[in-house]
Design an enzyme around this catalytic site. Structure first.
Site, PDB file in Angstrom:
ATOM      1  N   GLN A  26       0.720  -1.197   0.000  1.00  0.00           N
ATOM      2  CA  GLN A  26       0.000   0.000   0.000  1.00  0.00           C
ATOM      3  C   GLN A  26       0.722   1.200   0.000  1.00  0.00           C
ATOM      4  O   GLN A  26       1.659   1.135  -0.467  1.00  0.00           O
ATOM      5  CB  GLN A  26      -0.929  -0.052   0.924  1.00  0.00           C
ATOM      6  CG  GLN A  26      -0.813   0.004   1.972  1.00  0.00           C
ATOM      7  CD  GLN A  26      -1.164   0.839   2.682  1.00  0.00           C
ATOM      8  OE1 GLN A  26      -1.272   1.636   2.386  1.00  0.00           O
ATOM      9  NE2 GLN A  26      -1.253   0.654   3.611  1.00  0.00           N
ATOM     10  N   TRP A 382       6.968   6.069   0.816  1.00  0.00           N
ATOM     11  CA  TRP A 382       7.604   4.855   0.314  1.00  0.00           C
ATOM     12  C   TRP A 382       6.640   3.651   0.312  1.00  0.00           C
ATOM     13  O   TRP A 382       7.060   2.537   0.085  1.00  0.00           O
ATOM     14  CB  TRP A 382       8.840   4.529   1.165  1.00  0.00           C
ATOM     15  CG  TRP A 382       9.856   5.623   1.167  1.00  0.00           C
ATOM     16  CD1 TRP A 382      10.873   5.802   0.255  1.00  0.00           C
ATOM     17  CD2 TRP A 382       9.956   6.700   2.103  1.00  0.00           C
ATOM     18  NE1 TRP A 382      11.589   6.928   0.590  1.00  0.00           N
ATOM     19  CE2 TRP A 382      11.061   7.505   1.701  1.00  0.00           C
ATOM     20  CE3 TRP A 382       9.234   7.088   3.235  1.00  0.00           C
ATOM     21  CZ2 TRP A 382      11.439   8.654   2.399  1.00  0.00           C
ATOM     22  CZ3 TRP A 382       9.606   8.223   3.918  1.00  0.00           C
ATOM     23  CH2 TRP A 382      10.701   8.991   3.502  1.00  0.00           C
ATOM     24  N   ASP A 383       5.384   3.865   0.635  1.00  0.00           N
ATOM     25  CA  ASP A 383       4.406   2.768   0.701  1.00  0.00           C
ATOM     26  C   ASP A 383       4.823   1.712   1.712  1.00  0.00           C
ATOM     27  O   ASP A 383       4.686   0.516   1.467  1.00  0.00           O
ATOM     28  CB  ASP A 383       4.207   2.128  -0.685  1.00  0.00           C
ATOM     29  CG  ASP A 383       2.937   1.286  -0.745  1.00  0.00           C
ATOM     30  OD1 ASP A 383       2.147   1.330   0.218  1.00  0.00           O
ATOM     31  OD2 ASP A 383       2.753   0.569  -1.744  1.00  0.00           O
ATOM     32  N   TYR A 384       5.294   2.178   2.863  1.00  0.00           N
ATOM     33  CA  TYR A 384       5.677   1.256   3.923  1.00  0.00           C
ATOM     34  C   TYR A 384       4.492   0.987   4.861  1.00  0.00           C
ATOM     35  O   TYR A 384       4.607   1.112   6.096  1.00  0.00           O
ATOM     36  CB  TYR A 384       6.859   1.817   4.720  1.00  0.00           C
ATOM     37  CG  TYR A 384       8.212   1.674   4.047  1.00  0.00           C
ATOM     38  CD1 TYR A 384       8.539   0.559   3.292  1.00  0.00           C
ATOM     39  CD2 TYR A 384       9.183   2.655   4.220  1.00  0.00           C
ATOM     40  CE1 TYR A 384       9.789   0.424   2.705  1.00  0.00           C
ATOM     41  CE2 TYR A 384      10.446   2.533   3.634  1.00  0.00           C
ATOM     42  CZ  TYR A 384      10.745   1.420   2.879  1.00  0.00           C
ATOM     43  OH  TYR A 384      11.995   1.281   2.300  1.00  0.00           O
ATOM     44  N   GLU A 563       1.800  -3.238  -7.956  1.00  0.00           N
ATOM     45  CA  GLU A 563       1.392  -1.964  -7.377  1.00  0.00           C
ATOM     46  C   GLU A 563       2.418  -0.871  -7.685  1.00  0.00           C
ATOM     47  O   GLU A 563       3.612  -1.043  -7.516  1.00  0.00           O
ATOM     48  CB  GLU A 563       1.234  -2.108  -5.875  1.00  0.00           C
ATOM     49  CG  GLU A 563       0.787  -0.827  -5.212  1.00  0.00           C
ATOM     50  CD  GLU A 563       0.585  -1.001  -3.720  1.00  0.00           C
ATOM     51  OE1 GLU A 563       0.441  -2.139  -3.274  1.00  0.00           O
ATOM     52  OE2 GLU A 563       0.598   0.017  -3.016  1.00  0.00           O
TER      53      GLU A 563
END
Length: 720
Positions: A26, A382-384, A563
């Site tokens: 995500q 960073w979509d962490y 993604e």
């Protein structure tokens, strides 16, 4: 630009099919502050394009005959919780989500004799537009004599735990259009209502969330819809979210039921637009299906009972796509939150987004209000997302005392241990300076980020000499790309002038499969990925020219690419292009050397690594896409978790070599494996029937991991 899948497969020499990353990806606040409920904030920036109405048809099904009416919509008194043992009553095993079985019949000495007891097929296989979108990730629960599960498109199924024979099924008829990145149903929750008579229909019920955003309850004995729950056994989770856009808002994880309140979030498909569906967390009465409370991150008081007529929950807020953990004793539910839907641009975010994104939040289910939170990334670009379910333990304290605690893993690899009553860290947490002076948002990004000083799965920063290939030309090309990219180590900020290296990538560290914990040996078992991403922000005009459109303009059509690989990020000035796993654009071969994934045992008292092994062999990989069948361990990307048993074994699939294996928990040595015909990207379980211990996995395969898709559920036991 990425070359086609077939070309990549033909060109790859080893680890060919391993590195398409799974898509489930995500302020400088104090890292462990106890927080108060947030105050109302402004909504995120609105986009020019409005989502259009494209609602899927709700499946209709006959409910059971009328059940006794329950009117309670508030949390109940804490109830005794079933433990893991003969049963596996929760998604994470027991109520503490430790993925630990106290069964010890199968041991390192006899595991070599393990054999298949039976194989069941769910019958749910991809058809039509779903052909490249299946990733079931199914983990059954076992209660009494039955295994209870959901298939990729949410078919609820009960089978006999000893024989694999089907007891019943209920098909909610989810349409292909509702599939977001992948058709996934990670599991179900089982709830026994203390206030209902013993012989009442749905006294014990199975509850699931669906890809088309319904909460469904059926009788655990018959599979018939619970008439007392919502409307004929279903609750419409689109209520208050806004116009329906299939695939944009979907539930892929089981609800966490705490004191009779079923708590759920939803997956909001990343990268589409800042004006995305809300990340609201909602608690529903597990018997009536009535809304008990809603936690709208940006408007908690105004939206507590749902949005006023004509309004929606605050759009664009961080969501929770993974599995929460229930704490019946404290009345808390622990929510691993993700980032805002536009992952790679922070300047337009609201104060509420910055406050709650990528945080673990403990919600008091009696009030629906936050008790505390712990943020693992400040202003995440960073979509962490936090992907792992947290694990509850009694952490060793001074003088032999223990402290109720949660283990919180992260995609960056950091593992935190927090007091679960207060959220305060029980192990050292640092705050490191990071390269925040990128050219695009120098005044927005945080100049520091939290890290665990107790344990991390993260490896050392990349260097040019780490670049890799199967020929000198491959390696030279990757070395050139390294020099042409922005990279200042961990938390290098996004850039548009040239690509930047994100290491670890959004699949790094620990993900939704979560950790296992052996309370007898005091060991955390954590599998992890170790792969970078190669990313670049793309100016709006260029993205428009490429035809990158948000989901509400495409009817969720087309293939399901990794993604971030061409996501429009409408509302932000830049779109995003992610090369997940950083593959060579021409050969498909990774630009970094293996291992790409591993598994560790960690001492809970010291945080020290007891053993660390690569996970996965080269048996499915070879020149020009031809399987070598060489059992050479190289360490592969993996997706899914493990179970650890009192018999001294760790069972895990996860890796892309299609092996389901047993590992010695003392040494990390693989003692046994079984070759599957589909990818084992799921969590195994262990249970007992008639005095025999079983180990089970429902592999299912995974389209992003490039493993074969299937519908098998496989049980193993020792021969009599």
């Amino acid at each position: 630009m990425h070359i086609s899948m077939s070309a990549r497969l033909a060109a790859t020499l080893l680890v060919t099919s391993a590195l398409t990353a799974p898509a489930l990806a995500q302020d400088t606040t104090e890292p462990a502050a106890t927080v108060q409920p947030s105050t109302p904030q402004s909504t995120p920036a609105q986009t020019e394009a409005a989502p259009r109405d494209a609602a899927p048809d709700d499946a209709a099904a006959a409910p059971t005959e009328a059940a006794p009416v329950a009117t309670q919509t508030t949390a109940r008194e804490p109830q005794p919780q079933p433990e893991a043992g003969a049963d596996w009553p929760f998604w994470g095993g027991g109520p503490n989500a430790q993925r630990y079985s106290p069964l010890g019949q199968i041991t390192p000495e006899n595991v070599g004799d393990l054999e298949r007891a039976w194989v069941f097929h769910t019958g749910d296989l991809p058809e039509g537009s779903a052909s490249d979108k299946y990733s079931p990730e199914n983990t059954p629960v076992k209660v009494g004599d039955a295994l209870l599960m959901c298939s990729a498109k949410n078919i609820l199924i009960s089978i006999d735990a000893a024989t694999g024979e089907e007891n019943w099924r209920y098909d909610p008829e989810v349409a292909n259009e509702a599939i977001p990145y992948g058709a996934s149903c990670r599991g179900v929750a089982v709830y026994t209502a203390p206030e209902l008579p013993e012989d009442a229909p749905c006294k014990t019920r199975v509850v699931e969330g669906t890809l088309d955003a319904r909460l469904i309850a059926v009788d655990s004995a018959t599979g018939e819809l619970c008439a007392d729950f919502g409307e004929n056994g279903q609750v419409d989770l689109w209520d208050g979210i806004g116009d329906k856009v299939p695939g944009w808002y979907a539930v892929t994880a089981p609800p966490a039921i705490v004191r009779g309140i079923a708590v759920t979030g939803a997956q909001v498909k990343d990268g589409q637009a800042e004006d995305a569906p809300s990340g609201v967390i909602r608690g529903y009465d597990a018997v009536t299906g009535e809304l008990a409370w809603a936690w709208d991150l940006a408007a908690p008081e105004e939206m507590k009972d749902g949005p006023p007529e004509g309004e929606t929950y605050t759009r664009g807020t961080p969501n929770m796509w993974t599995t929460a953990t229930a704490d019946e004793a404290l009345g808390l539910v622990y929510l691993p939150l993700g980032n805002s839907a536009v992952d790679y641009w922070a300047s337009n975010r609201s104060e509420a987004e910055n406050k709650w994104s990528t945080s673990l939040v403990a919600i008091d289910v009696t009030t629906g209000e936050p008790a505390w939170s712990f943020q693992t990334v400040h202003k995440d670009v960073w979509d962490y997302d936090l992907g792992s379910q947290v694990t509850l333990i009694d952490y060793p304290g001074e003088g032999g005392d223990t402290v109720p605690a949660v283990i919180l893993p992260s995609k960056q690899g950091d593992i935190y241990i927090l007091n679960r009553e207060t959220g305060e860290p029980l192990t050292p947490v640092g705050e490191i300076a990071v390269p925040s002076t990128g050219e695009l948002e120098p005044d927005t990004l945080s100049q520091t980020q939290p890290t665990s000083e107790w344990h991390t799965l993260r490896k050392d920063p990349l260097e040019e000499k780490d670049m890799w290939g199967f020929s000198p030309i491959d390696q030279l090309w990757c070395r050139i790309q390294f020099r042409l990219s922005n990279y200042e180590g961990f938390y290098t900020p996004p850039s548009a002038d040239k690509p930047w290296i994100q290491y670890p990538g959004y699949n790094g560290g620990n993900d939704w499969g979560s950790i296992a914990f052996d309370p007898e040996k005091g060991l955390i078992i954590a599998n992890y990925n170790d792969v970078p991403n190669h990313n670049q922000l793309v100016p709006r005009a260029e993205a428009d020219a490429k035809g990158w459109k948000p989901i509400y303009e495409t009817d969720n059509a087309g293939t399901s690419s990794p993604e971030g690989a061409g996501d429009p990020q409408v509302g932000a000035p830049y779109a995003i292009d992610v090369n997940a796993g950083w593959r060579n654009d021409y050969t498909g071969v990774p630009c970094t050397a293996p291992p790409y994934g591993g598994i560790q045992a960690i001492d809970i008292e010291t945080g020290e690594t007891v053993w660390d092994r690569p996970l996965g062999t080269a048996r499915r990989n070879g020149p020009f896409g031809i399987a070598s069948r060489i059992p050479f361990t190289i360490g592969l990307p993996n997706n899914g978790g493990s179970v650890v048993t009192a018999g001294g074994l760790v069972f895990i699939g996860a890796a892309t070599d299609n092996l389901f294996r047993a590992i010695d928990v003392e040494t990390g040595e693989t003692l046994w494996s079984d070759v599957l015909d589909q990818g084992p990207q799921a969590n195994p379980i262990s249970y007992e029937v008639n005095g025999e211990q079983y180990v089970l996995i429902g592999p299912g395969g995974h389209h992003f991991m490039e493993t074969p898709v299937g519908d098998a559920v496989i049980a193993y036991k020792l021969p009599k």
